[in-house]
Design an enzyme around this catalytic site. Structure first.
Site, PDB file in Angstrom:
ATOM      1  N   TYR A   1       0.802  -1.219   0.000  1.00 49.25           N
ATOM      2  CA  TYR A   1       0.000   0.000   0.000  1.00 49.25           C
ATOM      3  C   TYR A   1       0.835   1.269   0.000  1.00 49.25           C
ATOM      4  O   TYR A   1       0.291   2.360  -0.129  1.00 49.25           O
ATOM      5  CB  TYR A   1      -0.897   0.042   1.237  1.00 49.25           C
ATOM      6  CG  TYR A   1      -2.234  -0.561   0.992  1.00 49.25           C
ATOM      7  CD1 TYR A   1      -2.363  -1.920   0.819  1.00 49.25           C
ATOM      8  CD2 TYR A   1      -3.369   0.226   0.925  1.00 49.25           C
ATOM      9  CE1 TYR A   1      -3.593  -2.490   0.590  1.00 49.25           C
ATOM     10  CE2 TYR A   1      -4.601  -0.335   0.694  1.00 49.25           C
ATOM     11  CZ  TYR A   1      -4.705  -1.678   0.519  1.00 49.25           C
ATOM     12  OH  TYR A   1      -5.916  -2.237   0.294  1.00 49.25           O
TER      13      TYR A   1
ATOM     14  N   LYS B   1       1.865 -13.863   6.178  1.00 45.57           N
ATOM     15  CA  LYS B   1       2.089 -14.811   5.088  1.00 45.57           C
ATOM     16  C   LYS B   1       3.582 -15.132   5.040  1.00 45.57           C
ATOM     17  O   LYS B   1       4.223 -15.136   3.993  1.00 45.57           O
ATOM     18  CB  LYS B   1       1.578 -14.166   3.777  1.00 45.57           C
ATOM     19  CG  LYS B   1       1.458 -15.103   2.632  1.00 45.57           C
ATOM     20  CD  LYS B   1       0.423 -16.191   2.803  1.00 45.57           C
ATOM     21  CE  LYS B   1       0.564 -17.227   1.710  1.00 45.57           C
ATOM     22  NZ  LYS B   1      -0.066 -18.516   2.008  1.00 45.57           N
TER      23      LYS B   1
ATOM     24  N   ASP C   1      -3.826 -17.507   4.991  1.00 43.41           N
ATOM     25  CA  ASP C   1      -4.852 -18.360   4.365  1.00 43.41           C
ATOM     26  C   ASP C   1      -5.562 -19.225   5.400  1.00 43.41           C
ATOM     27  O   ASP C   1      -6.779 -19.391   5.372  1.00 43.41           O
ATOM     28  CB  ASP C   1      -4.269 -19.195   3.216  1.00 43.41           C
ATOM     29  CG  ASP C   1      -2.860 -19.686   3.462  1.00 43.41           C
ATOM     30  OD1 ASP C   1      -2.199 -19.155   4.371  1.00 43.41           O
ATOM     31  OD2 ASP C   1      -2.414 -20.604   2.760  1.00 43.41           O
TER      32      ASP C   1
ATOM     33  N   ASP D   1      -6.579  -5.807   4.960  1.00 43.18           N
ATOM     34  CA  ASP D   1      -7.610  -5.233   4.097  1.00 43.18           C
ATOM     35  C   ASP D   1      -8.596  -6.331   3.697  1.00 43.18           C
ATOM     36  O   ASP D   1      -9.819  -6.208   3.859  1.00 43.18           O
ATOM     37  CB  ASP D   1      -6.921  -4.638   2.860  1.00 43.18           C
ATOM     38  CG  ASP D   1      -7.862  -3.822   1.997  1.00 43.18           C
ATOM     39  OD1 ASP D   1      -8.973  -3.507   2.451  1.00 43.18           O
ATOM     40  OD2 ASP D   1      -7.493  -3.513   0.856  1.00 43.18           O
TER      41      ASP D   1
END
Ligand code: NAD
Length: 410
Positions: free
Chosen positions: A163, A230, A277, A301
């Site tokens: 971002y 992640k 995930d 987000d």
């Protein structure tokens, strides 16, 4: 106490500025000046609806001994119409002076020199924590069987990650230069055709976000903070986010946290981690096992919107963007231009964001009245179109009427 900057216009009659104490907590007068940005599209409709509910809640809680003195801030199309700028400097300066503001949604200007006014506000004011409480409001239609099991607060890092807006188009001179540098200097193989985006994540940026999440959980007796990342794939950015989180806990929270699986005592929080995930799965399958989530920007987000949908949609999800010297509360949906001026849409998101604002002021007696009143109004069956079409037997009423019903239920 720190030196307080002054607002650019006179404050409303009887209003005083909120001050920032040396420990970064707020000194809130009985009649604080608080900023509001109406917003574009449906913004004016939902803001007027929310203002009625917020003022009524404060009145009910304190019987006139406290009150919010609203101070208008210009941004978006209204600002452009009056000043030729979408985000006038005086608005940013006023938020710094007022310290607390609420905003309706802002349409992203096409070709206005901004990626987004919202992102610009967050970056200029260094509002590094995006906070999204996700809780089921009884009466709201949900796509899952047990939405009531969801009671999570997401702390999403707001300034770094992809971002940060550092990217170059495929084939651009900059992308080619970077690709050549990476090939020649770093031995990285990359297609010369590739578009390039950079994902910066720092220890400072990660830890100040995780610190807020830990402080929040400890102050409210929430059982766990989960670092969502992640890191199995992006080891030095997302993986480091997790490691920096545990480092922070070891350095600053000794005795106040335990690892997952350890016995927890009064005044402690469990610090755990989940790969993003897996977190999406567990949020659906075992939501009751999660209280506070701390996430880097992009994953946060996605997760915020997915969780909001799980409890009945974005039209009702509140949010806040908080930094060390200012806080901006906001409806999390957009400006829905096709419904502008129709007094039609659901004001729930900005109403609940306002409840977060009142909590931030240290006015829990008013804040806590709002979600139950909203719930009772929905259960009474006179609701805005988005809810009416999902609740059998409900009757559609305009935004302003729905707000009046919520206020009656306070
Ligand atoms: P949107 O959220 O405005 O609309 C998506 C859908 O949700 C539409 O069908 C809309 O009618 C519906 N909807 C939105 N708010 C609702 C409400 N309160 N009650 C009932 N239904 C509601 O998203 P979009 O169409 O992608 O974006 C429109 C504009 O808003 C764009 O310019 C976008 O950049 C901007 N935007 C701003 C923010 C913000 O200010 N934080 C967030 C998202 C989008």
């Amino acid at each position: 106490m720190s030196q307080t900057p002054q607002a650019s216009r006179p404050l409303p009659q009887g209003a005083e500025l909120i001050a920032l104490k040396d420990d970064a907590s707020l000194e809130v007068p009985s009649f604080p000046a608080v900023g509001y940005i109406e917003g574009d599209g449906i913004g004016p409709d939902i803001w007027h609806a929310a203002r009625l509910v917020l003022d009524s809640a404060v009145e009910r809680a304190y019987g006139g001994a406290r009150g919010v003195k609203w101070y208008e801030l210009l941004a978006g199309e209204k600002a452009f119409g009056q000043t030729g700028e979408y985000l006038p400097e005086s608005t940013v300066a006023d938020i710094r002076a007022l310290k607390v503001a609420i905003k309706g949604p802002l349409t992203t200007p096409v070709g206005g020199g901004f990626r987004s006014i919202n992102v610009a506000l967050r970056q200029i004011l260094d509002l590094y924590a995006c906070i999204r409480p996700v809780r089921y409001i009884p009466g709201v239609p949900s796509p899952v069987q047990r939405p009531d099991l969801v009671d999570m607060v997401i702390f999403r890092e707001n300034t770094e990650d992809v971002y940060a807006g550092i990217e170059w188009a495929a084939g651009s001179a900059e992308a080619k230069k970077l690709i050549a540098f990476m090939r020649e200097e770093l031995g990285t193989k990359l297609s010369p055709e590739a578009a390039i985006g950079i994902k910066p994540m720092s220890k400072f940026g990660s830890q100040r976000l995780i610190r807020r999440a830990l402080d929040y959980a400890l102050a409210r007796g929430r059982e766990s903070v989960t670092l969502v990342h992640k890191g199995n794939i992006q080891k030095f950015t997302e993986g480091a986010f997790k490691e920096w989180g545990y480092d922070l806990a070891r350095q600053e929270y000794a005795g106040r946290w335990v690892s997952e699986g350890e016995e927890i005592a009064q005044g402690q929080v469990v610090l755990k981690d989940r790969i993003a995930d897996n977190m999406f799965q567990q949020a659906l399958l075992r939501p009751q096992e999660f209280a506070v989530l701390a996430t880097p920007n992009l994953n946060g987000d996605y997760l915020s919107d997915a969780l909001a949908a799980q409890v009945g949609g974005l039209g009702m999800a509140p949010g806040a963007n908080i930094g060390d010297s200012a806080a901006v509360f906001e409806a999390t949906h957009g400006s829905a231009p096709k419904y502008a001026g129709q007094d039609k849409v659901n004001p729930g998101s900005v109403i609940l964001s306002g409840a977060m604002l009142l909590e931030h002021l240290g006015w829990p007696e008013a804040a806590e009245k709002i979600a139950p009143a909203l719930s009772r109004a929905i259960e009474a069956g006179e609701v805005t179109y988005d809810l009416a079409r999902q609740i059998p037997g409900a009757r559609e009423v305009p935004c302003s009427v729905f707000a009046a019903r919520v206020a009656e239920q306070l």
